[in-house]
Write a protein that holds these residues in place. Structure first.
Motif, PDB file in Angstrom:
ATOM      1  N   THR A 103       0.994  -1.344  -0.005  1.00 18.63           N
ATOM      2  CA  THR A 103      -0.005   0.160   0.001  1.00 18.63           C
ATOM      3  C   THR A 103       0.879   1.239  -0.101  1.00 18.63           C
ATOM      4  O   THR A 103       1.870   1.271   0.950  1.00 18.63           O
ATOM      5  CB  THR A 103      -0.935  -0.016   1.153  1.00 18.63           C
ATOM      6  OG1 THR A 103      -1.792  -1.162   1.306  1.00 18.63           O
ATOM      7  CG2 THR A 103      -1.626   1.281   1.382  1.00 18.63           C
ATOM      8  N   ARG A 104       0.544   2.223  -0.801  1.00 16.13           N
ATOM      9  CA  ARG A 104       1.485   3.194  -1.174  1.00 16.13           C
ATOM     10  C   ARG A 104       1.014   4.792  -0.776  1.00 16.13           C
ATOM     11  O   ARG A 104      -0.069   5.002  -0.976  1.00 16.13           O
ATOM     12  CB  ARG A 104       2.045   3.399  -2.482  1.00 16.13           C
ATOM     13  CG  ARG A 104       2.969   2.257  -3.000  1.00 16.13           C
ATOM     14  CD  ARG A 104       3.149   1.912  -4.586  1.00 16.13           C
ATOM     15  NE  ARG A 104       3.995   0.953  -4.678  1.00 16.13           N
ATOM     16  CZ  ARG A 104       3.883   0.323  -5.708  1.00 16.13           C
ATOM     17  NH1 ARG A 104       3.360   0.479  -6.756  1.00 16.13           N
ATOM     18  NH2 ARG A 104       4.980  -0.916  -5.769  1.00 16.13           N
ATOM     19  N   VAL A 105       1.792   5.487   0.308  1.00 14.18           N
ATOM     20  CA  VAL A 105       1.542   6.680   0.651  1.00 14.18           C
ATOM     21  C   VAL A 105       2.665   7.573  -0.099  1.00 14.18           C
ATOM     22  O   VAL A 105       3.820   7.514   0.362  1.00 14.18           O
ATOM     23  CB  VAL A 105       1.570   6.723   2.174  1.00 14.18           C
ATOM     24  CG1 VAL A 105       1.303   8.108   2.548  1.00 14.18           C
ATOM     25  CG2 VAL A 105       0.390   5.874   2.725  1.00 14.18           C
ATOM     26  N   ALA A 106       2.159   8.510  -0.640  1.00  7.86           N
ATOM     27  CA  ALA A 106       3.172   9.344  -1.364  1.00  7.86           C
ATOM     28  C   ALA A 106       3.514  10.528  -0.310  1.00  7.86           C
ATOM     29  O   ALA A 106       2.536  11.104   0.518  1.00  7.86           O
ATOM     30  CB  ALA A 106       2.447   9.990  -2.621  1.00  7.86           C
ATOM     31  N   VAL A 107       4.863  10.817  -0.405  1.00  5.99           N
ATOM     32  CA  VAL A 107       5.258  12.009   0.488  1.00  5.99           C
ATOM     33  C   VAL A 107       5.851  13.042  -0.203  1.00  5.99           C
ATOM     34  O   VAL A 107       6.859  12.770  -0.884  1.00  5.99           O
ATOM     35  CB  VAL A 107       5.983  11.559   1.998  1.00  5.99           C
ATOM     36  CG1 VAL A 107       6.432  12.620   2.739  1.00  5.99           C
ATOM     37  CG2 VAL A 107       5.470  10.491   2.556  1.00  5.99           C
ATOM     38  N   LEU A 108       5.211  14.182  -0.465  1.00  7.30           N
ATOM     39  CA  LEU A 108       5.626  15.139  -1.358  1.00  7.30           C
ATOM     40  C   LEU A 108       6.475  16.421  -0.490  1.00  7.30           C
ATOM     41  O   LEU A 108       5.811  16.925   0.154  1.00  7.30           O
ATOM     42  CB  LEU A 108       4.517  16.062  -2.127  1.00  7.30           C
ATOM     43  CG  LEU A 108       3.550  15.035  -2.811  1.00  7.30           C
ATOM     44  CD1 LEU A 108       2.590  15.933  -3.751  1.00  7.30           C
ATOM     45  CD2 LEU A 108       4.348  14.087  -3.759  1.00  7.30           C
ATOM     46  N   LEU A 109       7.902  16.477  -0.810  1.00 10.12           N
ATOM     47  CA  LEU A 109       8.678  17.131  -0.066  1.00 10.12           C
ATOM     48  C   LEU A 109       9.695  18.049  -0.857  1.00 10.12           C
ATOM     49  O   LEU A 109       9.948  17.772  -1.910  1.00 10.12           O
ATOM     50  CB  LEU A 109       9.445  16.392   1.014  1.00 10.12           C
ATOM     51  CG  LEU A 109       8.635  15.656   2.040  1.00 10.12           C
ATOM     52  CD1 LEU A 109       9.654  14.408   2.533  1.00 10.12           C
ATOM     53  CD2 LEU A 109       8.138  16.572   3.252  1.00 10.12           C
ATOM     54  N   GLY A 119      -6.745  -0.847   6.249  1.00 10.16           N
ATOM     55  CA  GLY A 119      -7.579  -1.787   5.442  1.00 10.16           C
ATOM     56  C   GLY A 119      -6.827  -3.027   4.997  1.00 10.16           C
ATOM     57  O   GLY A 119      -7.141  -4.107   4.818  1.00 10.16           O
ATOM     58  N   GLY A 120      -5.558  -2.757   4.488  1.00 10.34           N
ATOM     59  CA  GLY A 120      -4.730  -3.689   3.695  1.00 10.34           C
ATOM     60  C   GLY A 120      -4.925  -3.907   2.398  1.00 10.34           C
ATOM     61  O   GLY A 120      -3.931  -4.410   1.824  1.00 10.34           O
ATOM     62  N   ASP A 121      -5.977  -3.479   1.692  1.00 12.56           N
ATOM     63  CA  ASP A 121      -6.125  -3.404   0.220  1.00 12.56           C
ATOM     64  C   ASP A 121      -5.492  -2.386  -0.423  1.00 12.56           C
ATOM     65  O   ASP A 121      -5.790  -1.314  -0.056  1.00 12.56           O
ATOM     66  CB  ASP A 121      -7.767  -3.737   0.074  1.00 12.56           C
ATOM     67  CG  ASP A 121      -7.881  -3.705  -1.551  1.00 12.56           C
ATOM     68  OD1 ASP A 121      -6.884  -3.739  -2.226  1.00 12.56           O
ATOM     69  OD2 ASP A 121      -9.058  -3.972  -1.961  1.00 12.56           O
ATOM     70  N   PRO A 122      -4.293  -2.783  -0.971  1.00  7.00           N
ATOM     71  CA  PRO A 122      -3.493  -1.599  -1.698  1.00  7.00           C
ATOM     72  C   PRO A 122      -4.295  -0.894  -2.848  1.00  7.00           C
ATOM     73  O   PRO A 122      -3.721   0.267  -3.303  1.00  7.00           O
ATOM     74  CB  PRO A 122      -2.254  -2.330  -2.248  1.00  7.00           C
ATOM     75  CG  PRO A 122      -2.855  -3.684  -2.656  1.00  7.00           C
ATOM     76  CD  PRO A 122      -3.706  -4.014  -1.533  1.00  7.00           C
TER      77      PRO A 122
END
Length: 387
Positions: free
Chosen positions: A48-54, A328-331
């Motif tokens: 599961t991907r979480v983008a971090v814009l920096l 939830g675990g579902d990517p």
């Protein structure tokens, strides 16, 4: 080697939380050899991907890595398995933010954490909304919130409302605001008008002036509008040390019926030139829960060997809220942010509201020349018992 040492320190720091490693992209399961016949090809484990814009480069590049460090702390503290952070460089520009969010969404990001500023957020928001991906921006520009975007920075409105609550508890019936023209002052003014009306207080005295204007003239305008009734608390929207000092000194001879208690934005507490000025002694400023902030700083320093900048806490909190939305675990499933829940962050309790704003539990400090600001009121979360 320095990064490896920092990672090792972080793993030791969070203890059992480190039992939830990120799944590297492209990693495959390795089952035991089959007893009979063949076996289907192994399935790729999709994180599961979480983008971090920096801003990892550009004029604000020095902030990028510490904020990414804080986001990584939030991931380890969450204990989540199979979640991958996707750091993307905005270079501190609107164009960079637009390109970064486009790429992150194409790679399957379910939620976007960042970017840093209001213009970057405005540039990234459209693509994220079109894709149905929520954005937890670091900006404190309240105008960016709404329609799938949350403003996680400490906004001018939050600061005004906390100071107004302090004034009300002290029996003050009328509050004033004076500061240079600009977006910051406009948001302070709107928040003060609305909060004063909601609290049943008298209409506030509000004086704005060009940044290069004489502070003596501005102080005279404050006194003229205040009249014989005066002002119990005057919030100064000055963000620079020179303007704050000059305005505070000018007010002393402006002809107000009684000297008002001064208030200012939270950044005053971290500005030595302001905090040490005798003319601003006793000024009230909102700030974080000291126990939470001190604990966060200690853990960060233990892991990375340096004290975190203030905005690292914002990165931690935004990432922590984003991670709550992908539990939830579902990517492939849409993120479901914890709206309305009280979360415990790097600087105390906070709550995401449905309209794109964030409430924070803020304490109130008094500036003391020659010493650290002293907490005079404990953290208060709007909507909580006793608030």
């Amino acid at each position: 080697m320095a990064r490896l040492r920092a990672t090792a320190a972080l793993l030791a720091l969070v203890g059992l939380g480190a039992c939830a490693p990120q799944v590297p992209r492209g990693t495959y399961a390795r089952p035991a050899a089959p007893l009979f016949g063949g076996m289907a090809a192994p399935m790729e484990v999709q994180p599961t991907r979480v983008a971090v814009l920096l801003p990892l480069s550009g004029p604000q590049g020095a902030l990028g890595q510490p904020m990414l460090n804080a986001a990584t702390m939030a991931l380890f503290d969450s204990g989540l398995r199979g979640v991958e952070l996707l750091p993307r460089d905005t270079a501190g520009s609107a164009g960079g933010a637009s390109e970064a969010v486009r790429g992150a969404i194409a790679e399957g990001a379910r939620v976007v954490v960042g970017p840093l500023t209001g213009p970057e957020t405005a540039a990234a928001a459209g693509q994220a909304r079109a894709a149905g991906v929520p954005v937890l921006a670091f900006t404190n520009d309240a105008d960016q919130g709404g329609n799938g975007v949350w403003v996680t920075g400490l906004t001018p409105g939050q600061q005004v409302r906390r100071l107004l609550a302090t004034a009300q508890s002290a029996g003050i019936r009328r509050v004033g605001l004076a500061g240079p023209d600009g977006p910051f002052m406009r948001q302070l003014s709107a928040a003060l008008r609305n909060a004063s009306q909601s609290a049943g207080m008298a209409a506030p005295v509000i004086v704005s002036y060009p940044s290069g204007a004489s502070r003596a003239q501005a102080a005279g305008q404050v006194a003229s509008q205040a009249g014989p009734e005066g002002i119990g608390l005057l919030i100064l929207g000055e963000t620079g040390a020179t303007g704050a000092r000059e305005m505070a000194a000018a007010l002393a001879g402006a002809g107000l019926p009684a000297p008002p208690r001064l208030g200012g934005p939270s950044l005053w507490a971290g500005e030595p030139a302001i905090a040490a000025d005798p003319a601003l002694g006793g000024a009230l400023v909102p700030g974080p829960d000291p126990a939470a902030r001190n604990g966060f700083e200690a853990r960060y320093q233990s892991a990375f060997g340096a004290r975190p900048p203030r905005l690292a806490a914002t990165a931690y909190d935004a990432t922590a809220a984003a991670l709550r939305g992908v539990r939830g675990g579902d990517p492939a499933a849409p993120a479901s942010l914890p709206l309305g829940e009280v979360l415990q962050g790097a600087e105390g309790a906070y709550r995401l509201l449905p309209g794109g704003q964030v409430q924070r539990a803020l304490a109130v400090y008094s500036l003391t020349p020659g010493a650290e600001p002293q907490m005079v009121e404990p953290p208060l979360l709007p909507g909580a018992a006793g608030s």
